[in-house]
Design a protein around this motif. Structure first.
Motif, PDB file in Angstrom:
ATOM      1  N   SER A  82       0.814  -1.221   0.000  1.00  0.00           N
ATOM      2  CA  SER A  82       0.000   0.000   0.000  1.00  0.00           C
ATOM      3  C   SER A  82       0.843   1.266   0.000  1.00  0.00           C
ATOM      4  O   SER A  82       1.854   1.353   0.686  1.00  0.00           O
ATOM      5  N   TYR A  83       0.358   2.241  -0.765  1.00  0.00           N
ATOM      6  CA  TYR A  83       1.096   3.502  -0.929  1.00  0.00           C
ATOM      7  C   TYR A  83       0.153   4.684  -0.811  1.00  0.00           C
ATOM      8  O   TYR A  83      -1.023   4.593  -1.134  1.00  0.00           O
ATOM      9  N   ALA A  84       0.697   5.820  -0.377  1.00  0.00           N
ATOM     10  CA  ALA A  84      -0.078   7.052  -0.314  1.00  0.00           C
ATOM     11  C   ALA A  84      -0.046   7.748  -1.669  1.00  0.00           C
ATOM     12  O   ALA A  84       0.998   7.826  -2.305  1.00  0.00           O
ATOM     13  N   GLY A  85      -1.201   8.240  -2.106  1.00  0.00           N
ATOM     14  CA  GLY A  85      -1.275   9.021  -3.342  1.00  0.00           C
ATOM     15  C   GLY A  85      -0.826  10.453  -3.102  1.00  0.00           C
ATOM     16  O   GLY A  85      -0.546  10.867  -1.968  1.00  0.00           O
ATOM     17  N   LEU A  86      -0.774  11.222  -4.182  1.00  0.00           N
ATOM     18  CA  LEU A  86      -0.240  12.586  -4.108  1.00  0.00           C
ATOM     19  C   LEU A  86      -1.100  13.506  -3.241  1.00  0.00           C
ATOM     20  O   LEU A  86      -0.585  14.397  -2.573  1.00  0.00           O
ATOM     21  N   LEU A  87      -2.417  13.292  -3.237  1.00  0.00           N
ATOM     22  CA  LEU A  87      -3.278  14.143  -2.415  1.00  0.00           C
ATOM     23  C   LEU A  87      -3.035  13.897  -0.924  1.00  0.00           C
ATOM     24  O   LEU A  87      -3.045  14.834  -0.124  1.00  0.00           O
ATOM     25  N   ILE A  88      -2.796  12.641  -0.574  1.00  0.00           N
ATOM     26  CA  ILE A  88      -2.525  12.328   0.838  1.00  0.00           C
ATOM     27  C   ILE A  88      -1.230  13.015   1.281  1.00  0.00           C
ATOM     28  O   ILE A  88      -1.157  13.629   2.343  1.00  0.00           O
ATOM     29  N   GLU A  89      -0.226  12.925   0.411  1.00  0.00           N
ATOM     30  CA  GLU A  89       1.044  13.596   0.726  1.00  0.00           C
ATOM     31  C   GLU A  89       0.831  15.083   0.949  1.00  0.00           C
ATOM     32  O   GLU A  89       1.346  15.665   1.901  1.00  0.00           O
ATOM     33  N   GLU A  90       0.056  15.694   0.058  1.00  0.00           N
ATOM     34  CA  GLU A  90      -0.172  17.141   0.142  1.00  0.00           C
ATOM     35  C   GLU A  90      -0.940  17.498   1.424  1.00  0.00           C
ATOM     36  O   GLU A  90      -0.553  18.404   2.169  1.00  0.00           O
ATOM     37  N   GLU A  91      -2.022  16.773   1.684  1.00  0.00           N
ATOM     38  CA  GLU A  91      -2.849  17.058   2.864  1.00  0.00           C
ATOM     39  C   GLU A  91      -2.030  16.901   4.152  1.00  0.00           C
ATOM     40  O   GLU A  91      -2.074  17.759   5.034  1.00  0.00           O
ATOM     41  N   VAL A  92      -1.316  15.803   4.243  1.00  0.00           N
ATOM     42  CA  VAL A  92      -0.561  15.528   5.466  1.00  0.00           C
ATOM     43  C   VAL A  92       0.528  16.578   5.660  1.00  0.00           C
ATOM     44  O   VAL A  92       0.714  17.102   6.761  1.00  0.00           O
ATOM     45  N   PHE A  93       1.209  16.916   4.575  1.00  0.00           N
ATOM     46  CA  PHE A  93       2.283  17.909   4.651  1.00  0.00           C
ATOM     47  C   PHE A  93       1.732  19.262   5.097  1.00  0.00           C
ATOM     48  O   PHE A  93       2.248  19.899   6.011  1.00  0.00           O
ATOM     49  N   LYS A  94       0.648  19.702   4.452  1.00  0.00           N
ATOM     50  CA  LYS A  94       0.085  21.023   4.751  1.00  0.00           C
ATOM     51  C   LYS A  94      -0.523  21.077   6.153  1.00  0.00           C
ATOM     52  O   LYS A  94      -0.382  22.064   6.863  1.00  0.00           O
ATOM     53  N   LEU A  95      -1.220  20.026   6.537  1.00  0.00           N
ATOM     54  CA  LEU A  95      -1.879  20.047   7.847  1.00  0.00           C
ATOM     55  C   LEU A  95      -0.883  19.842   8.980  1.00  0.00           C
ATOM     56  O   LEU A  95      -0.990  20.459  10.038  1.00  0.00           O
ATOM     57  N   GLN A  96       0.106  18.986   8.740  1.00  0.00           N
ATOM     58  CA  GLN A  96       1.128  18.790   9.772  1.00  0.00           C
ATOM     59  C   GLN A  96       1.854  20.111  10.031  1.00  0.00           C
ATOM     60  O   GLN A  96       2.187  20.449  11.158  1.00  0.00           O
ATOM     61  N   ASN A  97       2.055  20.847   8.947  1.00  0.00           N
ATOM     62  CA  ASN A  97       2.717  22.146   9.060  1.00  0.00           C
ATOM     63  C   ASN A  97       1.945  23.122   9.962  1.00  0.00           C
ATOM     64  O   ASN A  97       2.548  23.890  10.702  1.00  0.00           O
ATOM     65  N   THR A  98       0.613  23.073   9.908  1.00  0.00           N
ATOM     66  CA  THR A  98      -0.166  23.988  10.762  1.00  0.00           C
ATOM     67  C   THR A  98       0.056  23.652  12.241  1.00  0.00           C
ATOM     68  O   THR A  98      -0.054  24.512  13.104  1.00  0.00           O
ATOM     69  N   ILE A  99       0.357  22.391  12.514  1.00  0.00           N
ATOM     70  CA  ILE A  99       0.620  21.979  13.897  1.00  0.00           C
ATOM     71  C   ILE A  99       2.051  22.369  14.291  1.00  0.00           C
ATOM     72  O   ILE A  99       2.296  22.858  15.390  1.00  0.00           O
ATOM     73  N   ASN A 100       2.976  22.179  13.343  1.00  0.00           N
ATOM     74  CA  ASN A 100       4.393  22.353  13.676  1.00  0.00           C
ATOM     75  C   ASN A 100       4.879  23.801  13.763  1.00  0.00           C
ATOM     76  O   ASN A 100       5.758  24.095  14.561  1.00  0.00           O
ATOM     77  N   VAL A 101       4.331  24.698  12.933  1.00  0.00           N
ATOM     78  CA  VAL A 101       4.911  26.046  12.899  1.00  0.00           C
ATOM     79  C   VAL A 101       4.716  26.752  14.237  1.00  0.00           C
ATOM     80  O   VAL A 101       3.770  26.469  14.979  1.00  0.00           O
ATOM     81  N   SER A 102       5.614  27.683  14.498  1.00  0.00           N
ATOM     82  CA  SER A 102       5.593  28.428  15.754  1.00  0.00           C
ATOM     83  C   SER A 102       4.212  29.048  15.988  1.00  0.00           C
ATOM     84  O   SER A 102       3.544  29.483  15.059  1.00  0.00           O
ATOM     85  N   LYS A 103       3.802  29.090  17.258  1.00  0.00           N
ATOM     86  CA  LYS A 103       2.453  29.572  17.545  1.00  0.00           C
ATOM     87  C   LYS A 103       2.314  31.083  17.418  1.00  0.00           C
ATOM     88  O   LYS A 103       1.213  31.609  17.381  1.00  0.00           O
ATOM     89  N   ASN A 104       3.442  31.788  17.304  1.00  0.00           N
ATOM     90  CA  ASN A 104       3.375  33.239  17.174  1.00  0.00           C
ATOM     91  C   ASN A 104       2.658  33.665  15.898  1.00  0.00           C
ATOM     92  O   ASN A 104       3.101  33.333  14.806  1.00  0.00           O
ATOM     93  N   GLY A 105       1.573  34.359  16.056  1.00  0.00           N
ATOM     94  CA  GLY A 105       0.828  34.840  14.889  1.00  0.00           C
ATOM     95  C   GLY A 105      -0.061  33.787  14.253  1.00  0.00           C
ATOM     96  O   GLY A 105      -0.628  33.997  13.192  1.00  0.00           O
ATOM     97  N   LYS A 106      -0.158  32.637  14.900  1.00  0.00           N
ATOM     98  CA  LYS A 106      -1.008  31.558  14.353  1.00  0.00           C
ATOM     99  C   LYS A 106      -2.362  31.557  15.068  1.00  0.00           C
ATOM    100  O   LYS A 106      -2.422  31.542  16.293  1.00  0.00           O
ATOM    101  N   PHE A 107      -3.435  31.579  14.283  1.00  0.00           N
ATOM    102  CA  PHE A 107      -4.777  31.626  14.862  1.00  0.00           C
ATOM    103  C   PHE A 107      -5.657  30.524  14.285  1.00  0.00           C
ATOM    104  O   PHE A 107      -5.671  30.314  13.072  1.00  0.00           O
ATOM    105  N   LEU A 108      -6.384  29.873  15.162  1.00  0.00           N
ATOM    106  CA  LEU A 108      -7.370  28.881  14.739  1.00  0.00           C
ATOM    107  C   LEU A 108      -8.737  29.535  14.868  1.00  0.00           C
ATOM    108  O   LEU A 108      -9.049  30.131  15.905  1.00  0.00           O
ATOM    109  N   ILE A 109      -9.525  29.472  13.802  1.00  0.00           N
ATOM    110  CA  ILE A 109     -10.895  29.992  13.871  1.00  0.00           C
ATOM    111  C   ILE A 109     -11.837  28.801  13.785  1.00  0.00           C
ATOM    112  O   ILE A 109     -11.798  28.033  12.817  1.00  0.00           O
ATOM    113  N   MET A 110     -12.637  28.635  14.810  1.00  0.00           N
ATOM    114  CA  MET A 110     -13.462  27.441  14.886  1.00  0.00           C
ATOM    115  C   MET A 110     -14.931  27.818  15.055  1.00  0.00           C
ATOM    116  O   MET A 110     -15.306  28.487  16.001  1.00  0.00           O
TER     117      MET A 110
END
Ligand code: ADP
Ligand code: MG
Length: 356
Positions: free
Chosen positions: A157-185
């Motif tokens: 089993s392998y991850a497709g390109l969309l999975i790579e993109e989603e995981v990369f982009k969403l993981q980044n929202t968790i990893n980047v410094s919290k300064n200036g980062k806002f979650l709107i829920m």
């Protein structure tokens, strides 16, 4: 995560590709929102371009086509740029692979016994004749279903390109410094949103709250919410969260109609605007109010406009949120639009996802 780069040779490989085609369809059988289908094209192009033989598997829940893909095949052809053949049952797949005549889509996988029960039996018959499985349906990552989970025990089993993109982009929202980062829920369904709020408390500068989630928090604080919609499970889910934490930013005022809170108010819009203007990253899920009614759409639309105008990195997800910003033509202003609603929220809540 194993990706395409790990596959030695895709030529003539028989690929079972799990895609996400769960789109809304109008009463007249027209696909109303094709975003998710279009997001599959890159991976499909890659596989076909490398000479793979591709059978797609997906589910569809829309009732206006009786939860069947049969009537949608000609539209898929236009959206994907390939003639897509239709395979009616799991038993016909092997035969099709032997006389392969171009990419094909299996009928709604949820019509087959065992899909939602994650069974070995269905996984085994589904895997017959294939060389590999490629998973590209981010929106169902959080589902313990056969075509997401059990199947991986039967095929490499392998991850497709969309999975790579989603995981990369969403993981980044968790990893980047919290300064200036806002979650709107905003939005509703406390069970999917409150875990994200909890996980982001120490990962964001502030969490801006709107929608039914704001009602839930008001009620948990012991305030009178009149006849507003509240989630019955909210109280239980909010346990352990310090509601007086200044990082949780509640709306200053509300748009109230017939004793119900139906949108955030003018002061809240102003205050949120100010924060959004100076943000470095914004992660948004959930409308600020009952936006389907134009009378209560202002909070959501102004919010979408403010985010679009800001120089922050803008990430958005959620079926209703995305359709709200699409309706006012702002979808192109976002840096990343997740195809996942529940799956994105589960990812942002830090849950372990069966699809990944
Ligand atoms: P998403 O699909 O973007 O994750 P949700 O499904 O959680 O969003 O929530 C969207 C729904 O929440 C919309 O149908 C909207 O009308 C509703 N909603 C938001 N705020 C309110 C409110 N104050 N009162 C009633 N419904 C609301
Ligand atoms: Mg929704």
């Amino acid at each position: 995560m194993k990706t395409f780069q790990d596959i030695v040779n895709l030529k003539d490989k028989k690929v079972l590709l799990r895609v996400d085609f769960d789109v809304p369809v109008s009463d007249r059988g027209k696909i109303e929102e094709s975003f998710r289908i279009r997001k599959q094209k890159e991976t499909l192009d890659y596989l076909i371009g490398h000479g793979s033989k591709v059978i797609m598997v997906a589910h569809i829940s829309d009732q206006s086509v009786d939860q069947s893909f049969a009537a949608l095949i000609p539209q898929l052809h236009i959206l994907l740029g390939y003639e897509v053949n239709f395979i009616k049952s799991v038993d016909e797949i092997e035969q099709y692979l032997q006389n392969y005549s171009g990419p094909a889509l299996l009928e709604n996988i949820r019509q087959f016994k065992g899909e939602t029960e994650n069974t070995k039996e269905l996984a085994s018959s589904l895997s017959k004749g294939f060389d590999i499985y490629v998973y590209n349906a981010f929106a169902v990552c959080h589902r313990h279903h056969t075509s997401v989970s059990a199947i991986t025990k039967f095929l490499p089993s392998y991850a497709g390109l969309l999975i790579e993109e989603e995981v990369f982009k969403l993981q980044n929202t968790i990893n980047v410094s919290k300064n200036g980062k806002f979650l709107i829920m905003g939005g509703a369904k406390a069970s999917t949103k409150i875990p994200v709020i909890k996980n982001f408390l120490d990962k964001a500068d502030k969490i801006l709250i709107g929608g039914v989630i704001a009602n839930d928090i008001l009620k948990a604080k012991g305030q009178d919410v009149g006849d507003s919609i509240v989630d019955e499970k909210a109280l239980e889910l909010l346990a352990g969260l310090d509601l007086s934490n200044p990082q949780l930013m509640m709306p200053k005022d509300y748009n109230i109609f017939q004793n119900r809170i139906l949108d955030i108010g003018q002061e809240a819009i102003k205050e949120f605007s100010e924060i959004i203007r100076n943000a470095k990253m914004i992660i948004w899920n959930g409308p600020m109010g009952m936006f389907e009614n134009p009378q209560f759409a202002q909070g959501t639309e102004k919010n979408a406009q403010d985010i679009s105008d800001s120089s922050a990195v803008k990430i958005v997800g959620g079926g209703d949120t995305v359709s709200a910003i699409d309706k006012i033509g702002l979808i192109g202003k976002f840096d990343f639009v997740s195809t996942g609603g529940g799956a994105m929220l589960a990812f942002l809540a830090g849950e372990k996802l069966p699809g990944l």
